[in-house]
Design an enzyme around this catalytic site. Structure first.
Site, PDB file in Angstrom:
ATOM      1  N   ASP A  47      49.073  45.340  65.565  1.00  0.00           N
ATOM      2  CA  ASP A  47      50.536  45.407  65.631  1.00  0.00           C
ATOM      3  C   ASP A  47      50.936  46.109  66.926  1.00  0.00           C
ATOM      4  O   ASP A  47      50.121  46.789  67.561  1.00  0.00           O
ATOM      5  CB  ASP A  47      51.091  46.219  64.450  1.00  0.00           C
ATOM      6  N   LYS A 161      72.726  42.669  60.861  1.00  0.00           N
ATOM      7  CA  LYS A 161      71.947  42.947  62.070  1.00  0.00           C
ATOM      8  C   LYS A 161      70.606  42.239  61.945  1.00  0.00           C
ATOM      9  O   LYS A 161      70.098  42.015  60.836  1.00  0.00           O
ATOM     10  CB  LYS A 161      71.734  44.444  62.271  1.00  0.00           C
ATOM     11  N   ASP A 335      50.662  47.398  57.964  1.00  0.00           N
ATOM     12  CA  ASP A 335      51.269  48.530  57.254  1.00  0.00           C
ATOM     13  C   ASP A 335      52.120  48.114  56.059  1.00  0.00           C
ATOM     14  O   ASP A 335      52.411  48.932  55.194  1.00  0.00           O
ATOM     15  CB  ASP A 335      52.122  49.372  58.211  1.00  0.00           C
ATOM     16  N   ASP A 339      51.205  42.493  54.564  1.00  0.00           N
ATOM     17  CA  ASP A 339      50.010  42.516  55.405  1.00  0.00           C
ATOM     18  C   ASP A 339      48.724  42.545  54.585  1.00  0.00           C
ATOM     19  O   ASP A 339      47.637  42.336  55.137  1.00  0.00           O
ATOM     20  CB  ASP A 339      50.019  43.751  56.323  1.00  0.00           C
TER      21      ASP A 339
END
Length: 609
Positions: A47, A161, A335, A339
């Site tokens: 990542d 957002k 995390d 995943d």
């Protein structure tokens, strides 16, 4: 005599000691076999946020009213931004942060990105009394956006957002300095160009939009919104990551960034940390990855430099499986809950200790206590060292099998008194050899261990070269010395071939004691010879590992107890021996050291030529 009884506890304890060293370097091992597997890692899928970067977000630049505005100018231009207050209200309210009381102060806890946005939003928006959240449309990796519905003094509003490309799909207007304008193709082009400009600086770019919601109507939909602006956040790379990336390259380990951020953001950070240096790297977006067949993905992975951006968590598993199908040993970081499949599919799953979820940690083999990429490299170094250390003490332990085996063969074939008893063999395997072997298991990583390519996937611990060195060279030298010591004592007392000796005869007890003591002395020297398969003993000397000296001291104490105490004599069938036997054993040990040094020198010359 040929069964190394001490091997199993030695291997287990060595792996356990390695996990303790890794924990001190912020890598917590959950499964012991992962320690050894780390050493063969060929690819790391990492990542970006929090692993390669510091996960300390700060707002750096905004696109507002149709133009760019550096964050440092926000305070100076705050009065002029009153017409764009909705953007900052959105930033202040659209999040999942929790407010906690710390020593009388209210502090925000949660995602560092949302903390940075909320701080800027509150700073510019001012008093938010009268604003209250009613509902939330949660973020997910497919939509790449989140929304909250709030009651405000102006009525019920939806604040959204997320990634610009997904927010744009729900917008029909854009807020410019001149007012609300239709979101025509020209405006879209300007927004995408602004995003590319900010992403090119390594900023994470988020779009903000809003719309009024009818309280009596259906739940808010993310359609017909007004785009309020863009905010770019900086997440600086960790200062130790460039060196760690360089060490990976030197060690033949490929690092691939797999990020959910914009491709240009990922590329900018990758260049800053030295992960990508070429002019035209391969960049694969999540949408492109979705359309790729397994074969196309494997072909794409052949690119010298490749980066995956805007990738959903579940797409990580496709990347991992494609790499494994190419024969790579893959370590992957993660995390989140999503995943977990990729962590399970990888050869080594690595979860984040600070930001990782419990599900990710359960699925992982290794947990980074500091969420730092450099800790992965440290763990790989320790993994390689563990593999080499196990080979070192395998050589050490197996070498003593030959001097234990030869006395029995000589007893059967040449009809001589048995030079070594069963209890004395166990004294070597489970007594004198155990602590020195553990000391070899605690050897620090060789400085050159990360300058060599990963070992082959099918490479075994017990290689032919190791067996040949232990059984056909070192073991033969030790056996020769042990038999020489046995016959030296017998010959000094006038023994003749064919003469039988009772098992309690003082001469026989002294002869077997000399044989046993010589094996132990030879193993003391062998301990230092096994520290490196090629380098001279002079290159690392006697220091660098205090456990070796403790191991030799313990070995010497045990053999002295066996030979010179009544209890040791009774338990192990021994008797006190003279100084001449010790001098013979020491001379043989020095000779073995000289011959092994010659072998190593010949091996080094052969490699150079």
């Amino acid at each position: 005599a040929n069964v190394p009884e001490g091997l199993l506890p030695t291997v287990t304890l060595s792996l356990a000691m390695a996990t303790q060293r890794m924990a001190r370097r912020n890598a917590l091992v959950r499964h012991l076999p992962a320690v050894e597997a780390l050493g063969s890692t060929t690819v790391i899928c990492s990542d970006k946020t929090g692993t390669l970067t510091q996960n300390r977000m700060s707002v750096q630049e905004l696109w507002i009213g149709g133009g760019m505005l550096p964050c440092v100018e926000l305070t100076q231009n705050a009065p002029a931004l009153i017409d764009h207050r909705t953007l900052f209200v959105n930033a202040a309210l659209c999040h999942n942060l929790k407010e906690v009381d710390e020593q009388g102060r209210l502090t925000l806890r949660g995602d560092p990105m949302e903390i940075a946005l909320a701080a800027v939003g509150r700073q510019v928006a001012g008093d938010l009394a009268g604003f209250s959240r009613v509902a939330e449309i949660a973020f997910d990796t497919d939509r790449k956006r989140m929304s909250v519905i709030c009651d405000t003094p102006q009525g019920r509003m939806l604040y959204c957002k997320g990634a610009l490309e997904t927010v744009l799909a729900g917008c029909s207007c854009v807020h410019l300095d001149a007012g609300i304008a239709p979101l025509d193709p020209a405006a879209r082009t300007r927004l995408l160009a602004a995003q590319d400009e900010m992403a090119g600086q390594g900023l994470r770019v988020l779009a903000f939009a809003h719309r009024a919601v009818d309280p009596q109507g259906p739940p808010g939909e993310e359609q017909g919104m007004v785009l309020a602006g863009l905010i770019g956040l900086e997440d600086p790379p960790r200062p130790e990551v460039p060196e760690a990336i360089a060490r990976c390259k030197e060690a033949g380990i490929r690092t691939i960034m797999v990020t959910g951020d914009h491709p240009r953001t990922g590329l900018a950070i990758a260049r800053q940390i030295g992960l990508i240096s070429g002019e035209a790297p391969t960049i694969v977006s999540g949408e492109q990855l979705r359309l790729m067949s397994p074969t196309q993905l494997q072909l794409a992975l052949d690119a010298p430099e490749i980066l995956f951006a805007r990738v959903a968590a579940e797409q990580k598993m496709r990347i991992v499986e494609a790499l494994k199908n190419k024969g790579e040993i893959v370590a992957v970081t993660g995390d989140g809950v999503n995943d977990a499949p990729a962590l399970k599919a990888a050869d080594i799953g690595i979860a984040m200790g600070i930001s990782g979820t419990d599900v990710a940690k359960e699925a992982a083999d290794l947990i980074l206590l500091d969420d730092n990429f450099a800790s992965i490299v440290a763990a790989i170094e320790e993994g390689r060292a563990v593999f080499e250390n196990i080979r070192k003490f395998l050589t050490y332990i197996l070498s003593s099998n030959i001097p234990e085996l030869v006395p029995y063969l000589a007893f059967v074939l040449f009809r001589i008194p048995l030079p070594l008893t069963i209890i004395q063999i166990l004294a070597v395997d489970l007594g004198t050899d155990m602590l020195p072997a553990l000391a070899l298991g605690a050897e620090k990583p060789d400085p050159a261990v990360m300058q060599r390519p990963p070992r082959q996937h099918g490479e075994r611990l017990l290689s032919w070269s190791l067996l040949a060195r232990a059984y056909l060279f070192l073991g033969v030298l030790e056996a020769t010395a042990a038999m020489l010591a046995f016959f030296f004592v017998l010959d000094a007392a006038g023994w003749q071939h064919g003469q039988t000796l009772d098992r309690l005869d003082p001469l026989y007890l002294q002869a077997t004691s000399a044989c046993l003591a010589t094996i132990v002395v030879m193993q003391m020297m062998n301990l230092y010879l096994c520290r490196h398969p090629r380098q001279s003993i002079l290159s690392y000397g006697l220091g660098g590992n205090r456990y070796l000296l403790l191991g030799v001291a313990a070995e010497l104490a045990v053999i002295l107890f066996i030979v010179y105490t009544p209890t040791g004599n009774w338990l192990f069938g021994t008797a006190a021996i003279g100084s001449d036997s010790w001098l013979l054993a020491a001379g043989c040990a020095v000779l073995m050291c000289a011959l092994e040094e010659l072998r190593k020198a010949w091996l080094r010359c052969s490699q150079r030529s």
